[in-house]
Design a protein around this motif. Sequence first.
Motif, PDB file in Angstrom:
ATOM      1  N   LEU A 338       0.829  -1.205   0.000  1.00 43.77           N
ATOM      2  CA  LEU A 338       0.000   0.000   0.000  1.00 43.77           C
ATOM      3  C   LEU A 338       0.864   1.256   0.000  1.00 43.77           C
ATOM      4  O   LEU A 338       0.541   2.248  -0.665  1.00 43.77           O
ATOM      5  N   TYR A 339       1.950   1.211   0.730  1.00 43.15           N
ATOM      6  CA  TYR A 339       2.883   2.342   0.778  1.00 43.15           C
ATOM      7  C   TYR A 339       3.411   2.654  -0.621  1.00 43.15           C
ATOM      8  O   TYR A 339       3.422   3.807  -1.058  1.00 43.15           O
ATOM      9  N   LYS A 340       3.809   1.616  -1.357  1.00 41.57           N
ATOM     10  CA  LYS A 340       4.322   1.815  -2.719  1.00 41.57           C
ATOM     11  C   LYS A 340       3.235   2.329  -3.662  1.00 41.57           C
ATOM     12  O   LYS A 340       3.500   3.160  -4.537  1.00 41.57           O
ATOM     13  N   ILE A 341       2.011   1.838  -3.479  1.00 46.17           N
ATOM     14  CA  ILE A 341       0.912   2.295  -4.337  1.00 46.17           C
ATOM     15  C   ILE A 341       0.729   3.805  -4.197  1.00 46.17           C
ATOM     16  O   ILE A 341       0.612   4.536  -5.192  1.00 46.17           O
ATOM     17  N   TYR A 342       0.715   4.287  -2.965  1.00 45.40           N
ATOM     18  CA  TYR A 342       0.550   5.731  -2.752  1.00 45.40           C
ATOM     19  C   TYR A 342       1.757   6.515  -3.251  1.00 45.40           C
ATOM     20  O   TYR A 342       1.611   7.570  -3.889  1.00 45.40           O
ATOM     21  N   MET A 343       2.958   6.021  -2.984  1.00 40.74           N
ATOM     22  CA  MET A 343       4.164   6.726  -3.433  1.00 40.74           C
ATOM     23  C   MET A 343       4.205   6.832  -4.950  1.00 40.74           C
ATOM     24  O   MET A 343       4.597   7.859  -5.507  1.00 40.74           O
ATOM     25  N   HIS A 344       3.765   5.784  -5.640  1.00 36.84           N
ATOM     26  CA  HIS A 344       3.801   5.777  -7.102  1.00 36.84           C
ATOM     27  C   HIS A 344       2.666   6.588  -7.721  1.00 36.84           C
ATOM     28  O   HIS A 344       2.642   6.775  -8.932  1.00 36.84           O
ATOM     29  N   ARG A 345       1.778   7.066  -6.881  1.00 40.55           N
ATOM     30  CA  ARG A 345       0.803   8.060  -7.334  1.00 40.55           C
ATOM     31  C   ARG A 345       1.319   9.486  -7.116  1.00 40.55           C
ATOM     32  O   ARG A 345       0.623  10.450  -7.422  1.00 40.55           O
ATOM     33  N   GLY A 346       2.491   9.600  -6.516  1.00 37.91           N
ATOM     34  CA  GLY A 346       3.035  10.909  -6.187  1.00 37.91           C
ATOM     35  C   GLY A 346       2.490  11.463  -4.889  1.00 37.91           C
ATOM     36  O   GLY A 346       2.561  12.672  -4.642  1.00 37.91           O
ATOM     37  N   GLU A 347       1.967  10.598  -4.020  1.00 43.30           N
ATOM     38  CA  GLU A 347       1.364  11.023  -2.763  1.00 43.30           C
ATOM     39  C   GLU A 347       2.159  10.470  -1.577  1.00 43.30           C
ATOM     40  O   GLU A 347       2.677   9.357  -1.631  1.00 43.30           O
ATOM     41  N   GLU A 348       2.226  11.250  -0.494  1.00 39.18           N
ATOM     42  CA  GLU A 348       2.770  10.729   0.747  1.00 39.18           C
ATOM     43  C   GLU A 348       1.711   9.849   1.392  1.00 39.18           C
ATOM     44  O   GLU A 348       0.565  10.280   1.566  1.00 39.18           O
ATOM     45  N   PRO A 349       2.044   8.621   1.745  1.00 39.06           N
ATOM     46  CA  PRO A 349       1.035   7.713   2.300  1.00 39.06           C
ATOM     47  C   PRO A 349       0.453   8.249   3.607  1.00 39.06           C
ATOM     48  O   PRO A 349       1.201   8.497   4.562  1.00 39.06           O
ATOM     49  N   PRO A 350      -0.870   8.411   3.685  1.00 34.20           N
ATOM     50  CA  PRO A 350      -1.506   8.927   4.912  1.00 34.20           C
ATOM     51  C   PRO A 350      -1.790   7.785   5.883  1.00 34.20           C
ATOM     52  O   PRO A 350      -2.946   7.475   6.200  1.00 34.20           O
ATOM     53  N   PHE A 351      -0.744   7.149   6.389  1.00 30.42           N
ATOM     54  CA  PHE A 351      -0.868   5.912   7.140  1.00 30.42           C
ATOM     55  C   PHE A 351      -0.520   6.121   8.613  1.00 30.42           C
ATOM     56  O   PHE A 351       0.437   6.837   8.943  1.00 30.42           O
ATOM     57  N   TYR A 352      -1.248   5.426   9.463  1.00 33.02           N
ATOM     58  CA  TYR A 352      -0.969   5.388  10.899  1.00 33.02           C
ATOM     59  C   TYR A 352      -1.364   4.016  11.415  1.00 33.02           C
ATOM     60  O   TYR A 352      -1.979   3.219  10.703  1.00 33.02           O
ATOM     61  N   PHE A 353      -1.003   3.733  12.656  1.00 31.18           N
ATOM     62  CA  PHE A 353      -1.598   2.597  13.351  1.00 31.18           C
ATOM     63  C   PHE A 353      -2.203   3.115  14.647  1.00 31.18           C
ATOM     64  O   PHE A 353      -1.979   4.263  15.038  1.00 31.18           O
ATOM     65  N   TRP A 354      -3.000   2.280  15.295  1.00 30.75           N
ATOM     66  CA  TRP A 354      -3.700   2.697  16.519  1.00 30.75           C
ATOM     67  C   TRP A 354      -3.550   1.620  17.566  1.00 30.75           C
ATOM     68  O   TRP A 354      -3.725   0.438  17.284  1.00 30.75           O
ATOM     69  N   ARG A 355      -3.166   2.057  18.749  1.00 26.05           N
ATOM     70  CA  ARG A 355      -3.025   1.095  19.843  1.00 26.05           C
ATOM     71  C   ARG A 355      -3.336   1.796  21.160  1.00 26.05           C
ATOM     72  O   ARG A 355      -2.835   2.895  21.417  1.00 26.05           O
ATOM     73  N   THR A 356      -4.171   1.146  21.975  1.00 21.24           N
ATOM     74  CA  THR A 356      -4.520   1.707  23.274  1.00 21.24           C
ATOM     75  C   THR A 356      -3.591   1.135  24.343  1.00 21.24           C
ATOM     76  O   THR A 356      -2.892   0.133  24.131  1.00 21.24           O
ATOM     77  N   LEU A 357      -3.595   1.774  25.499  1.00 20.82           N
ATOM     78  CA  LEU A 357      -2.810   1.258  26.619  1.00 20.82           C
ATOM     79  C   LEU A 357      -3.303  -0.111  27.049  1.00 20.82           C
ATOM     80  O   LEU A 357      -2.552  -0.902  27.613  1.00 20.82           O
ATOM     81  N   ALA A 358      -4.569  -0.390  26.753  1.00 19.30           N
ATOM     82  CA  ALA A 358      -5.146  -1.696  27.104  1.00 19.30           C
ATOM     83  C   ALA A 358      -4.772  -2.783  26.102  1.00 19.30           C
ATOM     84  O   ALA A 358      -5.113  -3.948  26.285  1.00 19.30           O
TER      85      ALA A 358
END
Length: 429
Positions: A338-358
């Motif tokens: 997915l990172y490469k797909i966005y980069m090859h569109r000329g876009e910075e990948p708008p990616f994050y992950f999410w994790r709680t303290l629990a």
Amino acid sequence: MVKCVNLQFNCKLTHGVDLVYQYLSRSLEAGIQKATAEFPVVVLVGPRQSGKTTLLKHLFEAQYKIISLEAPDVRLAATDDPRGFLNLFTPPVIFDEIQYAPTLLTFIKELVDADRNRPGQYILTGSQNLFLMEQVTESLAGRAAVLKLMPFSRWELAGIPERYLPWEKEAGDNGIGTNLPVQSYTELWTQVLRGYYPEIALAAERDSRLWQASYVQTYLERDLRNLRNIGDLTLFQVFIRALAARCAQILNLSELARDIGVSVNTAKAWISILEASFQIFILRPYFTNIGKRLIKSPKIYFMDTGLLCYLVGLRDPEHAASGPLGGAIFENLVIADLYKIYMHRGEEPPFYFWRTLAGEEVDLLVEVQNNMIPLEIKISETPRKEMVKGLTSFQRDFHGKVRLGFVIFPGKTSLPLGPNVVTLPLMNM
């Protein structure tokens, strides 16, 4: 629709037989052509062997002179007399590996400013993002478009460079929205081990481990010494391997530095070097307060699964898939793709992950028009309802900002797993 032409590369197997590769269309082609029609300078960066020169030859060989600055004599001529060198090679021209002659950038700026409204004068390539971008920012700010070419995405390798992602538009023409070819589990993991660098991905005859060993050694000896004085290259190689064993995990920098026997500051510097040379990328946690994203522990992913598997010592598909790192490698495959797909569109990948303290976690969040697409990535071919726990928790906490959630897995059927959650076979992504 597969778009390809035959190209002959100067590469021979040990028994002397020429290797003939097909040129596969890259998703970045339209972006490069648009940039050259709008900017006087286009800068194309990416890791070594990602296909930058091949792509530019395919698109521009008839219109542009192509000058490699890697050869010592050419480099010496460029650095000794930059004005004379640029007078000899007038636009339109491609300077390959510009980081070897950075003094040219100031003089290119002068020439561009004298004819500012003429687009497509210079195309520059480089393999070292940190060093090159510092030079471009200083010399060519406002004059250059910067694009990045990574190894093949799975779309490109399948010969379908233009597609929509499942959460984007509906299927259109030219194969957009078409599923990728079906791969067996063994075929998928064989490709994971070989990786997606063009030279090795297109030639089944090549020994992938030999190529990967050569790539790592070349990277250590050439790029690192150009970027920074590492000192102990052997220790740095141990560091890379230890980092590979921690892919797709929350990075504990203090623990990593202690295990290797280096300071935390040294470990930070080495990670910066790996990121600057496109060997890894960093995924940061998502918070509603944007400022907190940078001060929490990130995850590290490798740009190429083949090099990742080589670094952790995996040799066969079955061991890679069923071993203790199987889930992390599969997650790395999906997120890197997915990172490469966005980069090859000329876009910075708008990616994050999410994790709680629990401990509730979503592997990947993709920001789409101020909404979030939550993705869980599972190596199991049998989806189960407990796989959506993190997705449903995120949907509850961010109600109104979340679209449909997906569980990406290596199976073949899309099924509902809960309210607003469906499985997404890898071949549909």
